[in-house]
Design an enzyme around this catalytic site. Structure first.
Site, PDB file in Angstrom:
ATOM      1  N   SER A 128       0.880  -1.178   0.000  1.00 39.78           N
ATOM      2  CA  SER A 128       0.000   0.000   0.000  1.00 39.78           C
ATOM      3  C   SER A 128       0.906   1.213   0.000  1.00 39.78           C
ATOM      4  O   SER A 128       2.068   1.126   0.449  1.00 39.78           O
ATOM      5  CB  SER A 128      -0.858  -0.012   1.273  1.00 39.78           C
ATOM      6  OG  SER A 128      -1.456   1.253   1.485  1.00 39.78           O
ATOM      7  N   TYR A 141      -2.442   0.180  10.867  1.00 42.91           N
ATOM      8  CA  TYR A 141      -2.265  -0.263   9.478  1.00 42.91           C
ATOM      9  C   TYR A 141      -0.910   0.201   8.950  1.00 42.91           C
ATOM     10  O   TYR A 141      -0.149  -0.578   8.367  1.00 42.91           O
ATOM     11  CB  TYR A 141      -3.410   0.292   8.626  1.00 42.91           C
ATOM     12  CG  TYR A 141      -3.428  -0.154   7.187  1.00 42.91           C
ATOM     13  CD1 TYR A 141      -3.681  -1.488   6.852  1.00 42.91           C
ATOM     14  CD2 TYR A 141      -3.233   0.754   6.140  1.00 42.91           C
ATOM     15  CE1 TYR A 141      -3.722  -1.899   5.517  1.00 42.91           C
ATOM     16  CE2 TYR A 141      -3.282   0.355   4.814  1.00 42.91           C
ATOM     17  CZ  TYR A 141      -3.519  -0.977   4.503  1.00 42.91           C
ATOM     18  OH  TYR A 141      -3.557  -1.384   3.194  1.00 42.91           O
TER      19      TYR A 141
HETATM   20  N1  LIG Z   1      -8.675  -1.522  -0.805  1.00 42.40           N
HETATM   21  C1  LIG Z   1      -7.686  -0.615  -0.703  1.00 42.40           C
HETATM   22  O1  LIG Z   1      -7.919   0.620  -0.689  1.00 42.40           O
HETATM   23  C2  LIG Z   1      -6.251  -1.073  -0.634  1.00 42.40           C
HETATM   24  C3  LIG Z   1      -5.235  -0.149  -0.957  1.00 42.40           C
HETATM   25  C4  LIG Z   1      -3.906  -0.548  -0.881  1.00 42.40           C
HETATM   26  C5  LIG Z   1      -3.593  -1.850  -0.494  1.00 42.40           C
HETATM   27  N2  LIG Z   1      -4.607  -2.713  -0.176  1.00 42.40           N
HETATM   28  C6  LIG Z   1      -4.217  -4.054   0.266  1.00 42.40           C
HETATM   29  O2  LIG Z   1      -4.749  -4.992  -0.614  1.00 42.40           O
HETATM   30  C7  LIG Z   1      -4.937  -6.230   0.067  1.00 42.40           C
HETATM   31  C8  LIG Z   1      -6.336  -6.756  -0.224  1.00 42.40           C
HETATM   32  O3  LIG Z   1      -7.285  -5.816   0.273  1.00 42.40           O
HETATM   33  P1  LIG Z   1      -8.775  -5.702  -0.296  1.00 42.40           P
HETATM   34  O4  LIG Z   1      -9.014  -4.270  -0.536  1.00 42.40           O
HETATM   35  O5  LIG Z   1      -9.016  -6.675  -1.382  1.00 42.40           O
HETATM   36  O6  LIG Z   1      -9.595  -6.092   1.023  1.00 42.40           O
HETATM   37  P2  LIG Z   1     -10.761  -7.153   1.306  1.00 42.40           P
HETATM   38  O7  LIG Z   1     -11.776  -7.122   0.226  1.00 42.40           O
HETATM   39  O8  LIG Z   1     -11.179  -6.867   2.706  1.00 42.40           O
HETATM   40  O9  LIG Z   1      -9.999  -8.551   1.243  1.00 42.40           O
HETATM   41  C9  LIG Z   1      -9.074  -8.912   2.219  1.00 42.40           C
HETATM   42  C10 LIG Z   1      -8.727 -10.381   2.060  1.00 42.40           C
HETATM   43  O10 LIG Z   1      -7.765 -10.723   3.079  1.00 42.40           O
HETATM   44  C11 LIG Z   1      -8.204 -11.906   3.699  1.00 42.40           C
HETATM   45  N3  LIG Z   1      -7.767 -11.999   5.083  1.00 42.40           N
HETATM   46  C12 LIG Z   1      -7.932 -11.109   6.093  1.00 42.40           C
HETATM   47  N4  LIG Z   1      -7.471 -11.626   7.241  1.00 42.40           N
HETATM   48  C13 LIG Z   1      -7.012 -12.863   6.951  1.00 42.40           C
HETATM   49  C14 LIG Z   1      -6.442 -13.915   7.722  1.00 42.40           C
HETATM   50  N5  LIG Z   1      -6.240 -13.804   9.045  1.00 42.40           N
HETATM   51  N6  LIG Z   1      -6.081 -15.067   7.102  1.00 42.40           N
HETATM   52  C15 LIG Z   1      -6.275 -15.216   5.766  1.00 42.40           C
HETATM   53  N7  LIG Z   1      -6.824 -14.274   4.983  1.00 42.40           N
HETATM   54  C16 LIG Z   1      -7.189 -13.114   5.584  1.00 42.40           C
HETATM   55  C17 LIG Z   1      -9.730 -11.851   3.629  1.00 42.40           C
HETATM   56  O11 LIG Z   1     -10.268 -13.170   3.712  1.00 42.40           O
HETATM   57  P3  LIG Z   1     -11.084 -13.755   4.963  1.00 42.40           P
HETATM   58  O12 LIG Z   1     -11.680 -12.608   5.709  1.00 42.40           O
HETATM   59  O13 LIG Z   1     -12.059 -14.679   4.322  1.00 42.40           O
HETATM   60  O14 LIG Z   1     -10.043 -14.480   5.757  1.00 42.40           O
HETATM   61  C18 LIG Z   1      -9.941 -11.281   2.239  1.00 42.40           C
HETATM   62  O15 LIG Z   1      -9.923 -12.309   1.284  1.00 42.40           O
HETATM   63  C19 LIG Z   1      -4.677  -5.943   1.561  1.00 42.40           C
HETATM   64  O16 LIG Z   1      -3.391  -6.374   1.906  1.00 42.40           O
HETATM   65  C20 LIG Z   1      -4.774  -4.428   1.632  1.00 42.40           C
HETATM   66  O17 LIG Z   1      -4.008  -3.901   2.686  1.00 42.40           O
HETATM   67  C21 LIG Z   1      -5.919  -2.372  -0.257  1.00 42.40           C
END
Ligand SMILES: NC(=O)c1ccc[n+]([C@@H]2O[C@H](COP(=O)([O-])OP(=O)(O)OC[C@H]3O[C@@H](n4cnc5c(N)ncnc54)[C@H](OP(=O)(O)O)[C@@H]3O)[C@@H](O)[C@H]2O)c1
Length: 226
Positions: A128, A141
């Site tokens: 990120s 975070y």
């Molecule tokens: N959305 C943004 O604005 C953004 C920006 C920059 C970077 N990111 C990064 O992108 C990545 C994905 O985020 P997203 O936006 O797609 O969020 P999301 O829709 O909330 O997805 C998060 C994923 O992580 C999994 N997860 C969370 N805790 C976990 C655990 N203990 N064990 C295994 N899996 C786990 C969740 O699966 P379960 O809950 O089913 O376990 C889900 O599949 C993250 O690392 C986030 O920091 C996001």
């Protein structure tokens, strides 16, 4: 078996889209998450994974090992994000961020080495802009993503002999379910769309295998970086 990929956090948001993209690109995908996904495909293995648990990570790799001993692509994506001022951030919440976003990759990478293919494996981590720049009300975070980037920088040098590629993606805000889980009232207008993220991801994956992207930062043209 064709090319094999591992994707953490495959149940939602970016991980789900990445898994679909990789299946369409001819990969066999091992997806890991706690809640699982409705994605059904003969080349998709939906494997239970709690990245914060050493036992769960071990069981995850035991399942993967039944099908393959080599991974062409690893997408280190699972993560959580919650917003709170420092005074409203509980110790439990701070620890949960470190457990998922920093210790989780540590547990994952500890078991990855036997699956690496010399000169070939590509390790893509979804970090990120918060891995490099501080933002208000996300100290947990921020700390966890800065920590993950430092961890990856070390492993990259430690694993030099394997000659594998390390790509770190540092996107700004993306409109995914992550923001719904936070109950965020932020406007989604200045966020990237998931399709924007996927166009960059596809470019990275399809780039010649001699190229890696040590730190690729990208965000909406009207978004903010710090
Ligand atoms: N959305 C943004 O604005 C953004 C920006 C920059 C970077 N990111 C990064 O992108 C990545 C994905 O985020 P997203 O936006 O797609 O969020 P999301 O829709 O909330 O997805 C998060 C994923 O992580 C999994 N997860 C969370 N805790 C976990 C655990 N203990 N064990 C295994 N899996 C786990 C969740 O699966 P379960 O809950 O089913 O376990 C889900 O599949 C993250 O690392 C986030 O920091 C996001």
């Amino acid at each position: 078996m064709e090319k094999c990929a591992l994707v953490t956090g495959s149940s939602s948001g970016l991980g789900l889209e990445i898994s679909k993209f990789l299946i369409d690109s001819g990969y066999t995908v091992f997806g890991g998450s706690r809640s699982g996904t409705e994605l059904e495909h003969e080349n998709f293995y939906d494997v239970e994974l709690d990245i914060t648990s050493e036992d769960s990570v071990e069981e995850f790799f035991e399942t993967v090992r039944e099908f393959t001993t080599k991974l062409d692509l690893i997408v280190n994506n699972a993560g959580i994000c919650e917003m709170n001022s420092l005074s409203d951030t509980s110790l439990e919440q701070f620890e949960a961020h470190l457990a998922t976003n920093t210790i989780g990759p540590f547990l994952l990478f500890k078991r990855l080495e036997p699956f690496l293919i010399k000169n070939e494996t590509h390790i893509v981590s979804i970090l990120s802009t918060a891995a490099k720049f501080g933002y208000p009300n996300v100290s947990a975070y921020n700390a966890s993503k800065f920590g993950q980037l430092g961890f990856l920088e070390s492993i990259k040098k430690e694993w030099k002999e394997h000659k594998v590629r390390f790509t770190n993606l540092l996107p700004g805000a993306i409109d995914t379910p992550l923001w719904d889980k936070m109950g965020s009232k932020f406007s989604r207008e200045k966020m990237l769309k998931t399709s924007d993220f996927m166009s960059v991801f596809g470019f990275v994956i399809n780039a010649p295998s001699t190229i890696q992207f040590p730190e690729l930062t990208f965000l909406h043209k009207d978004g903010f970086i710090e």
